[in-house]
Motif scaffolding. Sequence first.
Motif, PDB file in Angstrom:
ATOM      1  N   THR A 165      -1.917  10.832  -0.562  1.00 46.42           N
ATOM      2  CA  THR A 165      -1.360  11.859   0.324  1.00 46.42           C
ATOM      3  C   THR A 165      -0.496  11.309   1.449  1.00 46.42           C
ATOM      4  O   THR A 165      -0.264  11.968   2.447  1.00 46.42           O
ATOM      5  N   VAL A 166      -0.038  10.110   1.256  1.00 45.40           N
ATOM      6  CA  VAL A 166       0.794   9.488   2.278  1.00 45.40           C
ATOM      7  C   VAL A 166       2.039  10.328   2.573  1.00 45.40           C
ATOM      8  O   VAL A 166       2.714  10.791   1.667  1.00 45.40           O
ATOM      9  N   VAL A 220     -12.105   2.488   0.552  1.00 46.29           N
ATOM     10  CA  VAL A 220     -10.933   3.272   0.176  1.00 46.29           C
ATOM     11  C   VAL A 220     -10.278   2.648  -1.054  1.00 46.29           C
ATOM     12  O   VAL A 220     -10.102   1.440  -1.127  1.00 46.29           O
ATOM     13  N   GLU A 263      -6.770   6.828  -3.531  1.00 45.99           N
ATOM     14  CA  GLU A 263      -6.854   7.717  -2.361  1.00 45.99           C
ATOM     15  C   GLU A 263      -5.628   7.622  -1.462  1.00 45.99           C
ATOM     16  O   GLU A 263      -5.541   8.296  -0.440  1.00 45.99           O
ATOM     17  N   LEU A 264      -4.717   6.762  -1.819  1.00 49.82           N
ATOM     18  CA  LEU A 264      -3.530   6.595  -0.975  1.00 49.82           C
ATOM     19  C   LEU A 264      -2.492   7.683  -1.228  1.00 49.82           C
ATOM     20  O   LEU A 264      -1.439   7.703  -0.625  1.00 49.82           O
ATOM     21  N   LEU A 304       0.829  -1.199   0.000  1.00 48.87           N
ATOM     22  CA  LEU A 304       0.000   0.000   0.000  1.00 48.87           C
ATOM     23  C   LEU A 304       0.870   1.257   0.000  1.00 48.87           C
ATOM     24  O   LEU A 304       0.553   2.256  -0.647  1.00 48.87           O
ATOM     25  N   ARG A 305       1.944   1.139   0.707  1.00 46.41           N
ATOM     26  CA  ARG A 305       2.863   2.264   0.802  1.00 46.41           C
ATOM     27  C   ARG A 305       3.488   2.556  -0.557  1.00 46.41           C
ATOM     28  O   ARG A 305       3.592   3.711  -0.971  1.00 46.41           O
TER      29      ARG A 305
END
Lengths: 151, 151
Positions: B130-131, B123, B127-128, B10-11
């Motif tokens: 803005t990590v 999610v 949408e990831l 995910l990162r």
Amino acid sequence: MISKTARYALRILGYLVERPGERIQGDQIALATGVPSNYLSKILNQLRKQRIVESQKGWGGGFVLAPRSGRIPILDVVELFDGRIPQRECVFNLGLCDASHPCPLHDHWAQISTQLDGMLRTVTVGELGTVNLENGAQKRPRRKANGTRSR
Amino acid sequence: MISKTARYALRILGYLVERPGERIQGDQIALATGVPSNYLSKILNQLRKQRIVESQKGWGGGFVLAPRSGRIPILDVVELFDGRIPQRECVFNLGLCDASHPCPLHDHWAQISTQLDGMLRTVTVGELGTVNLENGAQKRPRRKANGTRSR
DNA sequence: ATCTCAAGGGATAAACTCATCCACAGAGAG
DNA sequence: CTCTCTGTGGATGAGTTTATCCCTTGAGAT
């Protein structure tokens, strides 16, 4: 999230809760709960060191739930085996993530985390009693019901 | 609950989401995300096989998020690495546990489980974006910006 | 005192996850 | 074609969790 070991512990406690004051052998507990016999002894040993259960060696020995254990939150048990849970950290560890710099999942996780934490703090060991074990059998004493429980 | 590998994935995706269409080398991604370089290649490889990212070998090669990947729920990614999550089962596996024979923690867990499930389904990878990565650096191209991206 | 029963506890192994190494394959540059 | 760059993928290793073995300790029975 919660280790197998901690779940085993809760399962064991659930079994003991339903038999208050009754001293039950490790093998019997293992049989009833499905926790591997040898591993179970390790788990019960830790519970004993924390005074959550009491044990008795030798003839007629076994394990009983300690008198006050019904009142403790299951969090205590979980933390015994899994250590303090870093609730503050977001599940995904997606880099820096706190209230001021939330990661995309932060708000979602905050809710879940709060509920989980609440459950662990609210539910007590005493409430684990109605657990349905896989094999509903093994409720018989299995030992000649000797009287001398003098301790 | 969610493996380190899935969190890495995910990162990585969060990093790629912010650089749409840009082909980025594995080493660069590893550097920016903190995922161990050699391990990262395995993860990206799996993501490639699922068509979540696209890759290009050789000079000027690297990884890009596949066009449609922004829309997929992060559940897809998590399940890729962790397998199907047995949401139906109670966390604690306290013996049999379903709606008709709830274990003591069932209701508590049902709420949490529902939220978690909802988060994973709602999610999307897109949408990831803005990590906040630990080391905010490494945004420079690092390569001589060659033109030939013809593919 | 001696025997047997059952918990205590150290050592070891098996399983799984996480991580690394290195040889190979494919692609562009020259 | 050859060289270098970069992803591919198999093999291997480290670390952690889970599980087993077996000898020791303590307690009641006789």
